[in-house]
Design a protein around this motif. Structure first.
Motif, PDB file in Angstrom:
ATOM      1  N   CYS A   8       0.948  -1.381   0.106  1.00  0.00           N
ATOM      2  CA  CYS A   8      -0.064  -0.064   0.227  1.00  0.00           C
ATOM      3  C   CYS A   8       1.130   1.423   0.130  1.00  0.00           C
ATOM      4  N   GLU A   9       2.074   1.194  -1.058  1.00  0.00           N
ATOM      5  CA  GLU A   9       2.408   2.109  -0.521  1.00  0.00           C
ATOM      6  C   GLU A   9       3.108   2.077  -1.683  1.00  0.00           C
ATOM      7  N   GLY A  10       3.451   3.868  -2.634  1.00  0.00           N
ATOM      8  CA  GLY A  10       3.771   3.800  -4.297  1.00  0.00           C
ATOM      9  C   GLY A  10       4.651   5.202  -4.700  1.00  0.00           C
ATOM     10  N   ASP A  34      -4.351  17.556  -4.341  1.00  0.00           N
ATOM     11  CA  ASP A  34      -2.709  17.730  -3.219  1.00  0.00           C
ATOM     12  C   ASP A  34      -1.045  17.335  -3.474  1.00  0.00           C
ATOM     13  N   VAL A  35      -1.570  16.014  -4.164  1.00  0.00           N
ATOM     14  CA  VAL A  35      -0.382  15.361  -4.509  1.00  0.00           C
ATOM     15  C   VAL A  35       0.236  15.284  -6.355  1.00  0.00           C
ATOM     16  N   LYS A  36       1.562  15.269  -6.303  1.00  0.00           N
ATOM     17  CA  LYS A  36       1.746  15.770  -7.764  1.00  0.00           C
ATOM     18  C   LYS A  36       2.742  14.384  -8.172  1.00  0.00           C
ATOM     19  N   ALA A  37       3.093  13.748  -9.587  1.00  0.00           N
ATOM     20  CA  ALA A  37       4.260  13.306 -10.042  1.00  0.00           C
ATOM     21  C   ALA A  37       5.110  12.884  -9.109  1.00  0.00           C
ATOM     22  N   GLY A  38       5.971  12.091  -8.596  1.00  0.00           N
ATOM     23  CA  GLY A  38       6.983  11.632  -7.778  1.00  0.00           C
ATOM     24  C   GLY A  38       6.941  11.935  -6.492  1.00  0.00           C
ATOM     25  N   ASP A  39       5.790  12.052  -5.537  1.00  0.00           N
ATOM     26  CA  ASP A  39       5.238  12.167  -4.214  1.00  0.00           C
ATOM     27  C   ASP A  39       4.819  10.615  -4.229  1.00  0.00           C
ATOM     28  N   LYS A  40       5.801  10.349  -2.990  1.00  0.00           N
ATOM     29  CA  LYS A  40       5.796   8.671  -2.840  1.00  0.00           C
ATOM     30  C   LYS A  40       3.964   8.772  -1.412  1.00  0.00           C
ATOM     31  N   VAL A  41       3.181   7.956  -1.285  1.00  0.00           N
ATOM     32  CA  VAL A  41       2.135   7.644  -0.842  1.00  0.00           C
ATOM     33  C   VAL A  41       1.820   6.645  -0.506  1.00  0.00           C
ATOM     34  N   ILE A  42       1.080   7.144   0.450  1.00  0.00           N
ATOM     35  CA  ILE A  42       0.366   5.615   1.332  1.00  0.00           C
ATOM     36  C   ILE A  42      -0.723   5.562   0.601  1.00  0.00           C
ATOM     37  N   PHE A  43      -1.877   4.669   0.159  1.00  0.00           N
ATOM     38  CA  PHE A  43      -2.895   4.510  -0.298  1.00  0.00           C
ATOM     39  C   PHE A  43      -3.806   3.324   0.197  1.00  0.00           C
ATOM     40  N   SER A  44      -5.087   3.227   0.173  1.00  0.00           N
ATOM     41  CA  SER A  44      -5.847   2.291   0.924  1.00  0.00           C
ATOM     42  C   SER A  44      -5.637   0.481   0.870  1.00  0.00           C
ATOM     43  N   LYS A  45      -5.855   0.015   0.879  1.00  0.00           N
ATOM     44  CA  LYS A  45      -4.964  -1.284   0.807  1.00  0.00           C
ATOM     45  C   LYS A  45      -5.788  -2.302  -0.841  1.00  0.00           C
ATOM     46  N   TYR A  46      -6.750  -1.902  -0.703  1.00  0.00           N
ATOM     47  CA  TYR A  46      -7.749  -2.675  -1.390  1.00  0.00           C
ATOM     48  C   TYR A  46      -8.217  -1.175  -3.103  1.00  0.00           C
ATOM     49  N   LEU A  54       0.625  -0.697 -12.938  1.00  0.00           N
ATOM     50  CA  LEU A  54       0.402   0.418 -12.297  1.00  0.00           C
ATOM     51  C   LEU A  54      -1.032   0.241 -11.837  1.00  0.00           C
ATOM     52  N   LEU A  55      -1.281   1.458 -11.029  1.00  0.00           N
ATOM     53  CA  LEU A  55      -2.802   1.261  -9.899  1.00  0.00           C
ATOM     54  C   LEU A  55      -2.602   2.657 -10.638  1.00  0.00           C
ATOM     55  N   ILE A  56      -4.530   3.350 -10.621  1.00  0.00           N
ATOM     56  CA  ILE A  56      -5.176   3.887 -10.914  1.00  0.00           C
ATOM     57  C   ILE A  56      -5.986   4.269  -9.693  1.00  0.00           C
ATOM     58  N   VAL A  57      -6.245   5.660  -9.116  1.00  0.00           N
ATOM     59  CA  VAL A  57      -6.951   5.671  -7.952  1.00  0.00           C
ATOM     60  C   VAL A  57      -7.587   6.697  -7.650  1.00  0.00           C
ATOM     61  N   SER A  58      -8.130   7.065  -6.884  1.00  0.00           N
ATOM     62  CA  SER A  58      -8.462   8.266  -7.118  1.00  0.00           C
ATOM     63  C   SER A  58      -8.198   9.110  -5.737  1.00  0.00           C
ATOM     64  N   GLU A  59      -8.080  10.659  -5.722  1.00  0.00           N
ATOM     65  CA  GLU A  59      -7.211  10.863  -4.516  1.00  0.00           C
ATOM     66  C   GLU A  59      -7.748  11.110  -3.389  1.00  0.00           C
ATOM     67  N   ARG A  60      -9.279  10.919  -3.192  1.00  0.00           N
ATOM     68  CA  ARG A  60      -9.994  10.142  -1.740  1.00  0.00           C
ATOM     69  C   ARG A  60      -9.126   8.633  -1.274  1.00  0.00           C
ATOM     70  N   ASP A  61      -8.483   8.126  -2.265  1.00  0.00           N
ATOM     71  CA  ASP A  61      -7.855   6.841  -2.033  1.00  0.00           C
ATOM     72  C   ASP A  61      -5.962   7.286  -1.049  1.00  0.00           C
ATOM     73  N   ILE A  62      -5.851   8.150  -1.612  1.00  0.00           N
ATOM     74  CA  ILE A  62      -3.839   7.829  -0.742  1.00  0.00           C
ATOM     75  C   ILE A  62      -4.549   9.003   1.267  1.00  0.00           C
ATOM     76  N   LEU A  63      -3.918   8.094   2.148  1.00  0.00           N
ATOM     77  CA  LEU A  63      -4.090   8.812   3.468  1.00  0.00           C
ATOM     78  C   LEU A  63      -3.245   9.446   3.753  1.00  0.00           C
ATOM     79  N   ALA A  64      -1.701   8.912   2.848  1.00  0.00           N
ATOM     80  CA  ALA A  64      -0.860  10.241   3.368  1.00  0.00           C
ATOM     81  C   ALA A  64       0.158   9.976   2.185  1.00  0.00           C
TER      82      ALA A  64
END
Length: 93
Positions: free
Chosen positions: A35-37, A57-69, A81-91
């Motif tokens: 759940c890191e990427g 709030d995020v941009k290319a190059g940021d390392k993030v933690i996202f929801s597991k599923y 690759l994984l395509i996620v909505s910004e609301r699924d990014i936790l930190a």
């Protein structure tokens, strides 16, 4: 490169370690879903009803933690690759 729409981002998932701190190798079935990427690409932002956009709030190059599923897994040019909505990014790390 993939260009996500709206408030979506494309994430390159960082692989987990294959062995524990004590040196035990883990089989694929015992590993937790990572759940890191790192964000590879970000969309233009969410479109409001009045036609304005809310910037991400995020941009290319940021390392993030996202929801597991979260998100949709895609394979693009041989890379997972994984395509996620910004609301699924936790930190942001």
């Amino acid at each position: 490169m993939l260009k996500p729409l709206g408030d979506r981002v494309v994430i390159r998932v960082l692989e987990q370690e294959e062995k524990t701190a004590s040196g035990i190798f883990l089989p694929d079935t015992a590993k937790e879903k990572p759940c890191e990427g790192e964000i590879v690409a970000a969309g233009p932002g969410k479109l409001q009803e009045d036609g304005s956009r809310v910037a991400l709030d995020v941009k290319a190059g940021d390392k993030v933690i996202f929801s597991k599923y979260a998100g949709t897994e895609v394979k693009y040019e041989g890379e997972k690759l994984l395509i996620v909505s910004e609301r699924d990014i936790l930190a942001i790390l």
